[in-house]
Enzyme design. Structure first.
Site, PDB file in Angstrom:
ATOM      1  N   GLY A  22      94.621  40.168  43.008  1.00 15.53           N
ATOM      2  CA  GLY A  22      93.346  39.920  42.346  1.00 15.53           C
ATOM      3  C   GLY A  22      92.218  40.612  43.072  1.00 15.53           C
ATOM      4  O   GLY A  22      91.100  40.099  43.153  1.00 15.53           O
ATOM      5  N   ASP A  72      95.888  43.945  40.529  1.00 13.22           N
ATOM      6  CA  ASP A  72      95.083  43.171  39.587  1.00 13.22           C
ATOM      7  C   ASP A  72      95.543  43.484  38.167  1.00 13.22           C
ATOM      8  O   ASP A  72      96.432  44.316  37.950  1.00 13.22           O
ATOM      9  CB  ASP A  72      93.590  43.478  39.754  1.00 13.22           C
ATOM     10  N   MET A 126     100.230  38.509  38.463  1.00 15.47           N
ATOM     11  CA  MET A 126     100.720  37.772  39.628  1.00 15.47           C
ATOM     12  C   MET A 126     101.674  36.647  39.264  1.00 15.47           C
ATOM     13  O   MET A 126     102.413  36.149  40.117  1.00 15.47           O
ATOM     14  CB  MET A 126      99.541  37.208  40.422  1.00 15.47           C
ATOM     15  N   LYS A 142      91.962  36.010  47.586  1.00 10.61           N
ATOM     16  CA  LYS A 142      90.549  35.626  47.723  1.00 10.61           C
ATOM     17  C   LYS A 142      90.009  35.142  46.388  1.00 10.61           C
ATOM     18  O   LYS A 142      89.986  35.873  45.404  1.00 10.61           O
ATOM     19  CB  LYS A 142      89.692  36.806  48.217  1.00 10.61           C
ATOM     20  N   HIS A 158      91.526  28.946  43.047  1.00  9.50           N
ATOM     21  CA  HIS A 158      90.591  28.006  42.418  1.00  9.50           C
ATOM     22  C   HIS A 158      90.466  28.222  40.908  1.00  9.50           C
ATOM     23  O   HIS A 158      89.847  27.416  40.219  1.00  9.50           O
ATOM     24  CB  HIS A 158      89.221  28.039  43.109  1.00  9.50           C
TER      25      HIS A 158
END
Length: 376
Positions: free
Chosen positions: A219, A242, A263, A276, A280
């Site tokens: 990402g 990504d 991913m 990173k 979340h």
């Protein structure tokens, strides 16, 4: 005939001799509901070029001088200067800029005053220009019409059990970004600016990059993080991984291979993997899947480095706590009940469930971001 009272020669507005609880809580309520004024006024001051002028100035400036120096002069300078003055005095009341009133400095009591403004310490983060550390791209993303429409859908999202963004636009956020080039660029610029700030501090305090041969940034957006790491650790071969529509906008970087993929399907192999602001975005089940794919891609003693905010177990009235919960609510807007910031304990449980049973260390980086190292 009406009579007026003054204090120390100045007309007093809003001063209360002994404010009671209702007075304080009412003002607090009004301030909370008027919270949009701060980010949008800052945005306007940045877009007008006033923030850059304040940062470059060697002395405080009047609103008239600032308005006259604009790259696009206003057709009605007096009216524009009056508006700029009101915007800046508002920002001064919030500690964004500094304000001095000449009549107070000179001891004048003729009722006339001239305000001069200067940049406060926080203004350095509102600078624009190539290579500068700035939160401006993030701020422009947060105040975009796309974001505003999403906020309007919180209530309906709760009642329908849907993600507010999906409710507003009829599709998940990453699908929307893939189909909307302008917003995709704005989002990528926001992520890149944040990466620049955090990665600079990561390189100052984090130890271990010298031991890696292949580092994968999952990402990684346009590759800002990997480019900065390689600038200090040329021993590393970088892989910036990504989604296809993100990689399509990534420029070539020496020593870094841009790889398009998903991913949830697989992750390129490396000695270490960086995540990173990835976990979340997702619920626990999805996070475990991502971490299991990281585990598969790593050799024995390989490391996954997770960069995330840490939620306190109990909400606190501190800047760090408020910032963490701000972003937690942002995750709810874009990813519904699944996307969320987590406590350190929750992150540790996810990693253990994915198979990471080796050493664990947590290092504070900057701006409430922590680096969590899990060893395979």
């Amino acid at each position: 005939m009406a009579s007026y009272t003054s204090t120390s020669g100045q007309f007093a507005v809003g001063k209360v001799a002994a404010a009671n609880q209702d007075d304080e809580t009412c003002m607090h309520a009004l301030k909370l509901l008027g919270g949009l004024a701060v980010p949008f006024t800052i945005k306007a001051v940045i877009e007008l070029g006033i923030m850059d002028l304040l940062l470059a100035a060697d002395r405080a400036m009047t609103a008239e001088a600032l308005t006259a120096a604009l790259l696009c002069p206003a057709p009605a300078p007096a009216a524009a200067a009056a508006m700029v003055d009101r915007m800046l005095r508002f920002l001064a009341s919030h500690g964004v800029v500094r304000c001095a009133t000449e009549s107070e400095e000179l001891g004048s009591d003729d009722g006339k005053s001239c305000r001069r403004y200067a940049a406060a310490p926080v203004c350095k983060w509102f600078a624009r220009g190539g290579g500068v550390e700035s939160v401006v791209p993030m701020g422009f993303w947060m105040t975009s019409t796309t974001n505003m429409e999403t906020w309007h859908n919180i209530k309906d999202g709760v009642l329908a059990g849907e993600t507010p963004f999906d409710k507003a636009y009829g599709m998940p956020v990453f699908e929307y970004l893939g189909a909307n080039g302008t917003m995709n660029t704005l989002f990528n610029e926001a992520m890149a600016s944040h990466s620049m700030i955090i990665t600079k501090r990561l390189l100052e305090v984090f130890r271990g990059f010298e031991n890696y041969s292949v580092l994968v940034d999952v990402g990684g957006g346009n590759g800002t993080t990997m480019q900065m790491i390689r600038s200090q650790y040329e021993n590393i071969s970088g892989i910036n991984y990504d989604l296809p529509h993100v990689i399509a906008q990534a420029s070539p970087i020496e020593g870094v291979e841009h790889v398009a993929g998903n991913m949830f399907d697989n992750i390129p192999r490396g000695d270490a993997i960086i995540l990173k602001w990835i976990l979340h975005n997702w619920g626990d089940k999805e996070c475990v899947k991502i971490l299991k794919n990281c585990y598969t891609a790593l050799p024995v003693n390989g490391t996954v480095i997770i960069l995330e905010y840490i939620l306190p177990e109990t909400p606190e009235e501190t800047l760090a706590s408020q910032l963490a919960f701000d972003f937690d609510l942002g995750m709810m807007l874009f990813f519904g009940a699944s996307g969320k910031e987590r406590t350190e304990k929750e992150l540790l449980e996810l990693a253990r469930e994915a198979g990471f049973s080796g050493d664990y260390t947590a290092t504070y980086i900057f701006a409430n971001v922590w680096a969590h190292e899990f060893t395979k």
